[in-house]
Structures are given as C-alpha cells and as structure tokens.
Design a protein around this motif. Structure first.
Motif, PDB file in Angstrom:
ATOM      1  N   THR A 203       3.418   0.645   2.987  1.00 18.26           N
ATOM      2  CA  THR A 203       3.220  -0.499   3.878  1.00 18.26           C
ATOM      3  C   THR A 203       3.204  -1.784   3.064  1.00 18.26           C
ATOM      4  O   THR A 203       2.424  -1.905   2.119  1.00 18.26           O
TER       5      THR A 203
ATOM      6  N   ALA B 156       1.880  -5.025   3.139  1.00 14.71           N
ATOM      7  CA  ALA B 156       0.885  -5.814   3.878  1.00 14.71           C
ATOM      8  C   ALA B 156       1.100  -7.308   3.652  1.00 14.71           C
ATOM      9  O   ALA B 156       0.879  -8.112   4.555  1.00 14.71           O
TER      10      ALA B 156
ATOM     11  N   TYR C 289       0.860  -1.187   0.000  1.00 15.36           N
ATOM     12  CA  TYR C 289       0.000   0.000   0.000  1.00 15.36           C
ATOM     13  C   TYR C 289       0.892   1.231   0.000  1.00 15.36           C
ATOM     14  O   TYR C 289       1.806   1.346   0.816  1.00 15.36           O
TER      15      TYR C 289
ATOM     16  N   GLY D 221      -3.039  -6.501  12.153  1.00 13.54           N
ATOM     17  CA  GLY D 221      -2.121  -5.791  11.270  1.00 13.54           C
ATOM     18  C   GLY D 221      -1.129  -6.680  10.542  1.00 13.54           C
ATOM     19  O   GLY D 221      -0.308  -6.184   9.759  1.00 13.54           O
ATOM     20  N   CYS D 222      -1.182  -7.998  10.742  1.00 10.60           N
ATOM     21  CA  CYS D 222      -0.184  -8.893  10.129  1.00 10.60           C
ATOM     22  C   CYS D 222      -0.491  -9.199   8.671  1.00 10.60           C
ATOM     23  O   CYS D 222       0.333  -9.789   7.971  1.00 10.60           O
ATOM     24  N   GLY D 223      -1.710  -8.830   8.208  1.00 12.35           N
ATOM     25  CA  GLY D 223      -2.000  -9.041   6.786  1.00 12.35           C
ATOM     26  C   GLY D 223      -3.093 -10.060   6.494  1.00 12.35           C
ATOM     27  O   GLY D 223      -3.322 -10.411   5.333  1.00 12.35           O
ATOM     28  N   LYS D 224      -3.811 -10.505   7.510  1.00 18.26           N
ATOM     29  CA  LYS D 224      -4.841 -11.540   7.312  1.00 18.26           C
ATOM     30  C   LYS D 224      -5.945 -11.071   6.357  1.00 18.26           C
ATOM     31  O   LYS D 224      -6.316 -11.795   5.439  1.00 18.26           O
ATOM     32  N   SER D 225      -6.466  -9.870   6.621  1.00 15.44           N
ATOM     33  CA  SER D 225      -7.553  -9.370   5.759  1.00 15.44           C
ATOM     34  C   SER D 225      -7.062  -9.148   4.348  1.00 15.44           C
ATOM     35  O   SER D 225      -7.770  -9.460   3.378  1.00 15.44           O
ATOM     36  N   THR D 226      -5.857  -8.621   4.226  1.00 10.48           N
ATOM     37  CA  THR D 226      -5.297  -8.401   2.886  1.00 10.48           C
ATOM     38  C   THR D 226      -5.180  -9.733   2.146  1.00 10.48           C
ATOM     39  O   THR D 226      -5.538  -9.834   0.967  1.00 10.48           O
TER      40      THR D 226
HETATM   41  P1  ADP Z   1      -5.012  -7.865   9.681  1.00 13.45           P
HETATM   42  O1  ADP Z   1      -6.223  -8.292   8.901  1.00 13.45           O
HETATM   43  O2  ADP Z   1      -4.107  -9.022  10.001  1.00 13.45           O
HETATM   44  O3  ADP Z   1      -5.328  -7.051  10.888  1.00 13.45           O
HETATM   45  P2  ADP Z   1      -4.534  -6.133   7.391  1.00 13.45           P
HETATM   46  O4  ADP Z   1      -4.437  -7.037   6.228  1.00 13.45           O
HETATM   47  O5  ADP Z   1      -5.804  -5.402   7.601  1.00 13.45           O
HETATM   48  O6  ADP Z   1      -4.133  -6.930   8.713  1.00 13.45           O
HETATM   49  O7  ADP Z   1      -3.383  -5.041   7.306  1.00 13.45           O
HETATM   50  C1  ADP Z   1      -2.027  -5.359   7.018  1.00 13.45           C
HETATM   51  C2  ADP Z   1      -1.206  -4.077   6.953  1.00 13.45           C
HETATM   52  O8  ADP Z   1      -1.588  -3.307   5.812  1.00 13.45           O
HETATM   53  C3  ADP Z   1      -1.407  -3.166   8.156  1.00 13.45           C
HETATM   54  O9  ADP Z   1      -0.171  -2.552   8.439  1.00 13.45           O
HETATM   55  C4  ADP Z   1      -2.417  -2.157   7.671  1.00 13.45           C
HETATM   56  O10 ADP Z   1      -2.276  -0.937   8.346  1.00 13.45           O
HETATM   57  C5  ADP Z   1      -2.058  -2.027   6.200  1.00 13.45           C
HETATM   58  N1  ADP Z   1      -3.231  -1.712   5.369  1.00 13.45           N
HETATM   59  C6  ADP Z   1      -4.346  -2.469   5.218  1.00 13.45           C
HETATM   60  N2  ADP Z   1      -5.207  -1.895   4.366  1.00 13.45           N
HETATM   61  C7  ADP Z   1      -4.636  -0.726   3.975  1.00 13.45           C
HETATM   62  C8  ADP Z   1      -5.023   0.321   3.076  1.00 13.45           C
HETATM   63  N3  ADP Z   1      -6.179   0.287   2.409  1.00 13.45           N
HETATM   64  N4  ADP Z   1      -4.175   1.357   2.921  1.00 13.45           N
HETATM   65  C9  ADP Z   1      -3.005   1.399   3.573  1.00 13.45           C
HETATM   66  N5  ADP Z   1      -2.557   0.446   4.413  1.00 13.45           N
HETATM   67  C10 ADP Z   1      -3.365  -0.617   4.613  1.00 13.45           C
END
Ligand code: ADP
Ligand code: ADP
Length: 227
Positions: A19, A21, A12, A42-47
C-alpha cells in the motif's frame, strides 16, 4: 521554513499486499503557520501526521525539519528530535487518569532539563493560558471533554515545542466544546504557535490559515484563508 518534504513516500508492505500510503509528497510549512489536513478515510492523513511528528520513517524522499534532514535518522535519534521539538494533541486526550491536571501537564516537562522551581512556574502559566487553572487539582475523570482537551493542549504546550500536531482534536467533543478548542488553537497560533491538524470537519478546518486536501496518498489541492 519549519518543514520541507520532497517526494516523501511511505509504502506499507506485507507478504501479499503493498500500500502506497504517501505517494511522493511535496510539502512546505512555514514557521508560524496553522495548517489543516483534510481528505477521505484512508487517503494518508494519519500517515502524513506520523511522518511530520517523526513517529514513523518515510520509505523514500527527503524531510527537512527546521533545516535538519531527518528522513534517514534511526528511531533513537528521531525520538530525540521529536521530544525536543514536537507537542502532540490526540482525539482521545490521552491523559493519565491517576494524575491530577497539574501533574499531567508537568509530566511533559520531565523529559526536559527544566529546574523544579521553573517547572512549577511553567505549569501554572500554561494552565492560565488554556483556562484550566481552576481545575489544577482535579483528575481527568472529573472534567468535561472540553476541559480534558484543554489539559492536553496545555501538556503539548508546556515544553514550548516548535510544532504542535493535533490528530482530530475535536473528534470526541460536542459542537460547543469543539468550537472552544478550535478558538483556543487559533489563539495559540496568533500568539506564535506552529500547528498542523488533521480534521474531518470543514468548519473546524476553516480555523486554520491553510487547508491541504489529500486523496490517495497525494496532495490534491490547497487553499489559504483570505487574511
Ligand atoms: P487516513 O488517516 O487518511 O484515514 P491512513 O494514513 O491511516 O489514512 O492510511 C493510508 C493508507 O495506508 C490506507 O490505505 C491504510 O489502509 C494504509 N495503512 C495505514 N497504516 C498501515 C499499516 N500499519 N500497515 C499497512 N497499511 C497501512
Ligand atoms: P464546560 O462547559 O466548562 O467544559 P461542562 O458544562 O461539561 O463543562 O461541566 C460543568 C462542570 O461539571 C465542569 O466544571 C466539570 O468540572 C464538571 N464535570 C463535567 N463532566 C463531569 C464528569 N463526568 N464527572 C465529574 N464532573 C464533571
């Protein structure tokens, strides 16, 4: 193989911050597996789940879904592959308040070329499968959280997707209803459904056949449940 990721990355970028992700992830998920993804906030699970579900595109690497490279596809093409192949379950159920249980589930079939008569039969069958048929005419607000999640599972199943993605499916449920939903997912997997789930609960991850632990955008370690 249902999916194969190689050095898959998602970076990102804003004007000032970058970042990573997902940091060059290699991941294979076989057809029929039930996989739980865990790790700190914040480890990237949702991503990762968004990548698997083709809601977002990687900035690097390869993603083969059922043998097809999807990493370079346009958003329009991704949406087609997604709708044909993937069912989603969310923490907050995401049901349409104005529609009955039956209509919420049927809605998921309207994107698909299914004749109206067959639509009804499929909705009835899937309501039976998740144990919500006795609430077919109810509206979401008239159901317990556990029942709402059953409806959401039915909606995800009705189009017979190759893969079901569940983002913290028990996050809004109490212990008893959470365990009911997990047992249901385990049963669906035993019947052949391919499931990938993000969860914060180690107890719920144990319902999966395989647990993938992430840290800082990478896969830290994996473990399989003894058969
Ligand atoms: P989790 O689901 O494990 O909590 P995420 O996948 O949401 O983690 O996020 C992984 C990293 O990417 C984090 O550092 C988060 O801040 C960053 N991140 C997620 N979505 C965005 C976005 N749309 N823009 C910028 N940074 C993002
Ligand atoms: P279950 O254990 O079957 O998931 P609950 O014990 O939470 O359900 O609820 C019992 C019954 O009360 C359910 O069949 C449901 O239809 C009804 N119910 C639960 N919550 C609500 C609500 N907020 N509004 C109306 N009816 C509800």
């Amino acid at each position: 193989m249902m999916l194969r990721m190689r050095e898959l990355s998602r970076v990102y970028r804003t004007d000032t911050v970058q970042t990573t992700a997902l940091d060059a992830i290699d991941l294979d998920i076989a057809t029929g597996e039930f996989v739980a993804i865990m790790g700190p906030s914040g480890c990237g699970k949702s991503t990762l789940l968004n990548m698997i579900g083709m809601l977002d595109s990687p900035t690097g690497g390869s993603y083969l879904f059922d043998g097809q490279e999807v990493a370079g596809l346009s958003e329009t093409k991704l949406a087609v592959v997604r709708k044909e192949n993937i069912g989603f379950i969310f923490q907050s159920f995401n049901l349409v308040d104005e529609l009955s249980v039956r209509d919420n589930i049927e809605l998921a079939l309207l994107y698909h070329k299914v004749a109206p008569s067959e639509r009804k039969a499929r909705v009835e069958a899937v309501m039976d499968r998740v144990g919500i048929a006795h609430r077919a005419k109810h509206f979401p607000s008239q159901l317990s959280g556990g029942q709402q999640q059953r409806v959401a599972v039915a909606r995800a199943l009705v189009a017979e997707p190759k893969l079901i993605l569940a983002d913290e499916p028990t996050g809004n449920l109490d212990t008893q209803h959470g365990e009911e939903v997990m047992r249901m997912l385990q049963q669906l997997n035993a019947e052949g459904s391919n499931i990938v789930m993000v969860t914060h609960s180690p107890a719920h991850a144990d319902y999966a056949g395989r647990i993938v632990n992430m840290l800082d955008g990478r896969i830290l370690q994996e473990r399989r449940r003894a058969a």
